[in-house]
Design an enzyme around this catalytic site. Structure first.
Site, PDB file in Angstrom:
ATOM      1  N   LYS A  95      -6.407  -5.711  20.975  1.00 29.88           N
ATOM      2  CA  LYS A  95      -5.572  -5.149  19.905  1.00 29.88           C
ATOM      3  C   LYS A  95      -4.180  -4.943  20.501  1.00 29.88           C
ATOM      4  CE  LYS A  95      -4.819  -0.866  17.340  1.00 29.88           C
ATOM      5  NZ  LYS A  95      -5.361   0.445  16.942  1.00 29.88           N
ATOM      6  N   GLY A 156      -3.003   8.987  12.651  1.00 29.40           N
ATOM      7  CA  GLY A 156      -3.380  10.397  12.724  1.00 29.40           C
ATOM      8  C   GLY A 156      -2.987  11.244  11.519  1.00 29.40           C
ATOM      9  N   ALA A 182      -5.439   2.795  11.021  1.00 30.46           N
ATOM     10  CA  ALA A 182      -4.594   3.996  11.079  1.00 30.46           C
ATOM     11  C   ALA A 182      -4.314   4.635   9.727  1.00 30.46           C
ATOM     12  CB  ALA A 182      -3.263   3.734  11.772  1.00 30.46           C
TER      13      ALA A 182
END
Lengths: 255, 364
Positions: A95, A156, A182
């Protein structure tokens, strides 16, 4: 429900990040309880000759390891980290994660394209993490990446698919798998991503910082599967107008 | 360059107390600004702090996950040409001085690596001699063979010198301004190159330009009577650096003055309440900054701060030169308050539901 990605046939469309979990021991239980096929591990967390255990030792051998370049500030660092990671883990799934900004943790698409180009040539299966941008996704596809991974919202934040309208064209136009990475904070966010036609979701914070990461993984897994099923069946469109039981223009039809 | 004078004006204009209700209003905002930060550190209400602590915990987990990173310091030399009145290694203290020999550095580092550490902080006195710098370079070079993160805490250097150190394997810099009050700074640094306030302040940026990835800055709490003002300046300094260099990872420390043998000056005691407020409100104000807590603090406080904002801790520290294996028994720079074995600290972190993490970078 199996699908092909990075040259492998896998079943679970939920990928899991390991960087924020409260313990390494938990990783195995998460994988087994929800039958996860792919986990990501940051190369920066893989210590050489660790006295207190190496994160890699806690991941079952049959699980596919997608190593990531987290911490890289430019394409040169990302390429180096990828090379070190492959050496340490023997995994060629990488990634590409290049964050030039530590406040919002937003990826640097330009550097990501450069790193991806080099890593594809070096034989890696490349999974670039990007801010959703169709043109960037197209460039990456032509380079030969194995998937593109646009963020739903910044890392987050648990805000879901805030970038929905930018992700839609990527899903529509890009042939390689699209993984939403994400920002997905709830199972319903993941279900929404899958209903839209994403091929998989990658979750880290929402699982790792929940009160029970093992059960929360299961909740996300069910949501991902439900969303995928709905997409395959064909999600019904929302309607702006209800079907009136007494049509207003019925008189024209002789009703 | 970080503009101190403008920050002074801003602080003095906004240094006011607030009511409990006003504090709750601030905590309900999505983002708090500089003015809010000053107001909150002036509020001693424990109910307010409790709400803030919950928010700080969430933010910390969002950015850093359930991790506490562990590192270890190693003093490789106590030779010093500065006379900082608060320091056990001050050149005016008559103590035994030495630099560890290469094979001693290697032995100490091998020992620390075997204990499980992957992040080391190499410390020295302020030694601007050619031999001193070459010795530091050598220590960094040896460290790169064992550790992924190599921080140094030494004298302030120029771009060229940091470049040399970076080539040897240094990837982190710890450099405390000690105090942002120029008057006090001058008074507590009576001799040595460290007297040059601006040189020290700018050295951080010299290091960043030389390619250093991790920056840890701090001020020594208690040097200034108005230590809240010092902390505010520290945060403004961090904010300035973050805006100018968005791809650098910055952390801060709030070291409180620790007594040492022969200490002869008056300092201001900083209460635990204020200390905790600094950590909690720093986390809410600067969400992504690392917060570092050393073994200067006692185990009870350290354990209770896990999850509230702290992201990195030292463990099993010795503050004397070659303190882990050396038989010289030299005096330490200060007294350590948490002298638990690493195993005990690891167990405590796990007990709190966090992951003791030894790796945060890969030596490139």
């Amino acid at each position: 429900m199996s699908f092909l990605i990075g040259g492998k046939e896998i079943n679970s469309r939920l990928f899991i990040g390991t960087g924020k979990l409260p313990s390494y021991e938990m990783i195995k239980s998460i994988i087994e309880y929800s039958q996860i096929d792919v986990v990501t591990v940051a190369v920066r967390r893989i210590g050489k000759g660790n006295t207190w255990g190496n994160i890699i030792d806690y991941i079952p051998k049959e699980t596919i390891l997608m190593i990531n370049t987290s911490g890289a500030r430019d394409y040169k660092e990302a390429v180096k980290i990828a090379q070190i990671g492959r050496e340490l883990t023997k995994s060629d799934w990488i990634k590409v994660e290049i964050e030039a900004d530590t406040k919002y943790l937003l990826p640097d698409n330009e550097e990501t394209i450069k790193a991806s180009e080099i890593l594809v040539k070096e034989g890696f299966k490349v999974f670039p993490y990007i801010t959703p941008d169709l043109i960037v996704a197209k460039k990456l596809e032509s380079i030969g990446v194995s998937a593109v991974m646009p963020l739903g919202s910044p890392i987050g934040t648990n805000k879901g698919i805030a970038a929905k309208e930018l992700i839609k064209p990527i899903i529509k136009e890009i042939k390689v798998p699209v993984i939403i990475d994400a920002g997905l904070g709830r199972p319903s966010h993941a279900a929404e991503a899958m209903e839209m036609g994403a091929d998989a979701c990658l979750i880290n914070t929402a699982i790792a910082t929940s009160n029970d990461p093992i059960k929360m993984t299961k909740a996300f897994k069910m949501a991902v599967d439900a969303g995928r099923s709905a997409y395959e069946i064909g999600v019904l469109q929302e309607k702006d107008y209800a079907d009136a039981s007494s049509p207003l223009t019925g008189f024209l039809r002789g009703v | 360059m970080f503009n101190i004078d403008e920050t002074i004006k801003f602080y003095e204009l906004n240094d006011k107390s607030i009511t409990k209700n006003e504090a709750f209003c601030i905590l309900n905002k999505e983002e708090i600004d500089e003015r809010d930060y000053i107001s909150l550190i002036n509020c001693d209400d424990l109910d307010v702090l409790e709400i803030a602590a919950k928010r700080a915990k969430k933010i910390t987990e969002m950015y850093f996950g359930k991790n506490i990173f562990l590192y270890v310091p190693l003093y490789v030399s106590n030779i010093c040409s500065s006379g900082c009145i608060y320091c056990g290694f001050s050149c005016s203290n008559s103590i035994e001085r030495r630099r560890l020999k290469e094979d001693e550095i290697d032995r100490e580092m091998k020992y620390l690596k075997n204990r499980g550490f992957n992040s080391i902080l190499i410390l020295t006195g302020e030694d601007y001699s050619k031999a001193g710098f070459e010795h530091l370079k050598k220590a960094v070079n040896i460290a790169r063979g064992y550790f992924n993160e190599v921080f140094i805490e030494s004298a302030a250097y120029t771009y060229e010198k940091y470049k040399e150190l970076a080539l040897e394997g240094m990837n982190g810099l710890t450099l405390y301004q000690e105090t942002y009050d120029k008057g006090i700074y001058s008074a507590v640094h009576p001799v040595g190159k460290k007297r040059d306030f601006d040189f020290r302040l700018n050295a951080v940026e010299e290091a960043i330009r030389a390619g250093i990835k991790y920056i840890n800055i701090g001020c020594l709490l208690g040097l200034s009577v108005n230590y809240k003002k010092d902390v505010f300046f520290l945060l403004m300094h961090v904010k300035y650096l973050m805006e100018k260099y968005p791809n650098i990872e910055i952390s801060i420390s709030f070291p409180r003055i620790c007594p040492f043998e022969g200490i002869k000056f008056c300092y201001t005691k900083v209460s635990d309440l204020d200390f905790v407020k600094f950590i909690v409100y720093t986390r809410i104000f600067l969400k992504n900054v690392g917060i570092n807590i050393s073994t200067r603090e006692n185990k009870n406080l350290r354990d209770n701060l896990i999850g509230l904002g702290v992201t990195k801790m030292s463990a099993e520290s010795k503050t004397s030169v070659g303190g882990y294996l050396s038989t010289h028994n030299l005096k330490g720079q200060f007294e350590v308050s948490d002298d638990r074995k690493l195993e005990e600290i690891i167990n405590k972190i796990k007990e709190k539901g966090y992951n003791p993490e030894f790796n945060n970078w890969v030596m490139l």
